[in-house]
Motif scaffolding. Structure first.
Motif, PDB file in Angstrom:
ATOM      1  N   ASN A 134      39.273  34.852  33.895  1.00 20.15           N
ATOM      2  CA  ASN A 134      38.391  35.840  33.469  1.00 20.15           C
ATOM      3  C   ASN A 134      37.505  35.088  32.212  1.00 20.15           C
ATOM      4  N   ASN A 167      30.779  48.043  43.041  1.00 20.51           N
ATOM      5  CA  ASN A 167      31.137  47.469  41.707  1.00 20.51           C
ATOM      6  C   ASN A 167      31.108  45.850  41.723  1.00 20.51           C
ATOM      7  N   ASP A 169      31.047  42.096  40.842  1.00 17.01           N
ATOM      8  CA  ASP A 169      31.460  41.174  39.843  1.00 17.01           C
ATOM      9  C   ASP A 169      30.558  40.129  39.564  1.00 17.01           C
ATOM     10  N   THR A 255      27.474  50.222  38.277  1.00 18.66           N
ATOM     11  CA  THR A 255      28.707  49.669  37.707  1.00 18.66           C
ATOM     12  C   THR A 255      29.097  48.275  38.191  1.00 18.66           C
ATOM     13  N   GLU A 257      31.360  44.443  37.037  1.00 14.12           N
ATOM     14  CA  GLU A 257      32.514  43.840  36.415  1.00 14.12           C
ATOM     15  C   GLU A 257      32.374  42.551  35.843  1.00 14.12           C
ATOM     16  N   ASP A 260      37.658  41.437  33.372  1.00 14.03           N
ATOM     17  CA  ASP A 260      38.342  42.699  33.474  1.00 14.03           C
ATOM     18  C   ASP A 260      37.799  43.817  32.647  1.00 14.03           C
ATOM     19  N   ARG A 261      36.570  43.585  32.264  1.00 15.32           N
ATOM     20  CA  ARG A 261      35.470  44.610  31.601  1.00 15.32           C
ATOM     21  C   ARG A 261      34.685  45.339  32.640  1.00 15.32           C
ATOM     22  N   ILE A 262      34.657  46.301  32.485  1.00 11.28           N
ATOM     23  CA  ILE A 262      33.627  47.222  33.445  1.00 11.28           C
ATOM     24  C   ILE A 262      32.464  47.660  32.558  1.00 11.28           C
ATOM     25  N   ASP A 284      29.079  49.126  27.796  1.00  8.64           N
ATOM     26  CA  ASP A 284      30.262  48.203  28.087  1.00  8.64           C
ATOM     27  C   ASP A 284      31.424  49.218  27.901  1.00  8.64           C
ATOM     28  N   SER A 286      34.722  48.856  27.788  1.00 12.59           N
ATOM     29  CA  SER A 286      35.725  48.141  27.106  1.00 12.59           C
ATOM     30  C   SER A 286      35.340  47.986  25.622  1.00 12.59           C
TER      31      SER A 286
END
Length: 564
Positions: A134, A167, A169, A255, A257, A260-262, A284, A286
């Motif tokens: 990531n 979602n 990425d 939404t 990604e 590992d952050r949404i 954000d 996270s």
């Protein structure tokens, strides 16, 4: 001569006693894909024992190892995640590849064909490899400008498929069509730079992508104007909006990604004379939620605020323009008072961050759920503390006051220039003076100023024209030396890095209650508050500039004119 399995068991025994072992005790078991899928091979000890048995290195962390750009360019992030492999720069031009178990060994042959380099395998913990994947792709994937440079006005761009993305990425761009890839990379760059908003703004002959960073808009990219319809269409697809409608404003949300952050996106389109423009607000999920102690409030104001928010009932208001950190302050206050003994409910539009142990409700005027109607239902839920995202109209204002008078603690926000102006605003909304005087505990006005970059901060002596530009009053004393940022690589030569608040806390004392009952002017209320020791926005800003936390230019930019 011992067998491989015996060597593996001996290596594993050094790390995990027999009575604590859940992982396989034979290397042949460990190479079984079924065992890996069952989660038996996740132990770091098993990975280390495998490395020792095979005579290969075991690395506990990949933080200090340089990533392999050849690996990043050749291997899609989805493939790296699926097989849990990560490439770092090896010796003599080779690529060292981290594995967490032997089930990934056959992938090395495929990698050697993708990268065209010698592969040197080594072992590392599974979670560490996933974290490194990531981080590495997020660091290296900011290639929006490189992609823009590849486009020309005559390029034929792949047609959009028009499907909803779910979602998305943003790091997975390897197989995307050019415009989809471009939009993903622009959003990724915005997240990396900490932007709060992305503006896609068309002009007559050019298209500009702008980021709002630390409250200030900056031009970042200029894609070819010919890509404008495709970019807007892609943004609409992400937000679930009508791509065939170009004459009316639209709102959407999505939404995405980033590793590992949404990140939640709030999307708005608006027709203009040169085509549709779009603004994307990035939330954000996270991001770190601040506590009251981290808000950098003056010590006296902090102590007073703590007393106010722990009061049994009443109303506390936070005021300021859009983007002044009002929600951050309210979230910090809610975290401060949150406990198992209290029933805390919120009404928000939108819900920006999730708070553990607190019931949060999304306001939606399209569905008939306004702040006023939502508040009626919230009051039937036996609340102790209610947080209203904003008081927008007279009905909401009156209901908030009634809630405070009937034994509830109410937190909310208003749009006013200073703390005293909130009183006049509530009266203008139709709240009776005697009700406001009985329920209002305090008002905090605030603004956000940019912090000086700590890596390039320098002292300087202000010139006479600086003092005139800042409108320094006779009773305002500045130190002989102030601070500013010279600009460096870490702050992108801006001289600033991050933001902080400046605050003005008005406590409703008995003399102020008398003024409220008499519908006193905001200026009169402010004068009484100053006599009681209130520190204005301007004064707090001057103190933080003198301490080297921000600049006088920032203080002058955000404080209102009547304070100059």
């Amino acid at each position: 001569m011992s067998t491989v399995n015996e060597q593996f068991e001996a290596a594993l025994r050094k790390r995990v006693p027999d009575d604590q072992r859940e992982a396989p005790s034979q290397l042949s078991d460990y190479t079984s894909p079924a065992a890996a899928r069952a989660g038996q091979a996740d132990s770091d000890a098993v990975t280390a024992a495998t490395a020792e048995t095979m005579g290969l290195p075991f690395v506990e962390t990949l933080n200090s190892l340089p990533i392999s750009h050849d690996f990043i360019m050749a291997v899609p992030i989805a493939f790296a995640r699926q097989h849990v492999i990560m490439g770092v720069a090896g010796e003599d031009g080779a690529t060292a590849v981290a594995l967490s178990d032997l089930t990934q060994w056959p992938v090395l042959d495929t990698l050697s064909k993708l990268i065209y380099r010698r592969i040197e395998p080594f072992f590392a913990p599974r979670n560490e490899i996933l974290r490194a994947i990531n981080a590495a792709y997020q660091q290296d994937a900011g290639g929006a400008q490189r992609l823009i440079d590849q486009f020309s006005e005559d390029d034929v761009v792949h047609r959009l498929d028009g499907e909803s993305v779910g979602n998305e990425d943003l790091l997975d761009v390897a197989s995307r069509a050019p415009v989809i890839k471009l939009v993903n990379l622009v959003l990724l760059e915005a997240v990396k730079r900490g932007a709060s908003d992305v503006h896609v703004q068309p002009y007559e002959e050019r298209l500009v992508v702008r980021f709002r960073i630390d409250g200030v808009l900056r031009d970042i990219f200029e894609p070819p104007k010919a890509l404008h319809p495709e970019i807007i269409s892609r943004i609409k697809v992400m937000g679930g909006m009508n791509i065939a409608e170009h004459r009316l404003p639209q709102d959407g949300r999505a939404t995405v990604e980033v590793g590992d952050r949404i990140v939640d996106l709030r999307i708005s389109s608006l027709p203009t004379s040169f085509g549709e423009r779009a603004v994307i607000r990035l939330l954000d999920k996270s991001i770190h939620l601040y506590s009251l102690q981290e808000l950098a409030m003056p010590a006296e104001a902090f102590e007073s605020l703590e007393k106010v928010i722990h009061t049994d009932h009443g109303i506390f208001l936070v005021t300021g323009p859009t983007g002044s950190g009002k929600s951050t302050t309210l979230y910090a206050a809610l975290q401060e008072v949150n406990s198992k003994e209290l029933n805390i409910l919120t009404l928000e539009d939108p819900i920006e961050y999730r708070l553990e142990g607190i019931s949060q409700t999304q306001v939606s005027e399209k569905k008939g759920m306004t702040f006023a109607s939502g508040l009626r239902h919230v009051l039937r839920q036996d609340p102790d503390i209610i947080m209203l995202g904003e008081i927008r109209d007279g009905e909401t204002a009156r209901m908030a006051i009634q809630s405070a008078l009937t034994g509830h603690m109410v937190f909310s926000t208003l749009h006013t220039n200073d703390a005293a102006g909130a009183v006049a605003r509530m009266l203008d909304l139709g709240v009776e003076p005697y009700l406001l005087a009985s329920s209002l505990l305090g008002v905090q006005a605030q603004r956000l100023v940019r912090r000086i970059c700590p890596h390039c901060r320098e002292e300087y002596v202000p010139a006479a024209n600086d003092l005139r530009r800042w409108n320094i009053a006779a009773d305002e004393k500045l130190p002989e030396k102030l601070y500013r940022g010279a600009g460096c690589d870490r702050c992108l030569d801006l001289g600033y890095s991050g933001r902080m608040g400046i605050f003005e806390l008005l406590l409703v004392s008995e003399p102020i209650r008398e003024l409220i009952l008499q519908r006193g002017k905001a200026s009169s209320i402010k004068a009484v508050a100053l006599q009681s020791g209130m520190k204005t926005l301007r004064a707090d800003g001057l103190a933080k500039a003198a301490a080297g936390l921000t600049t006088m230019d920032e203080v002058a930019r955000v404080t209102s004119r009547d304070e100059f």
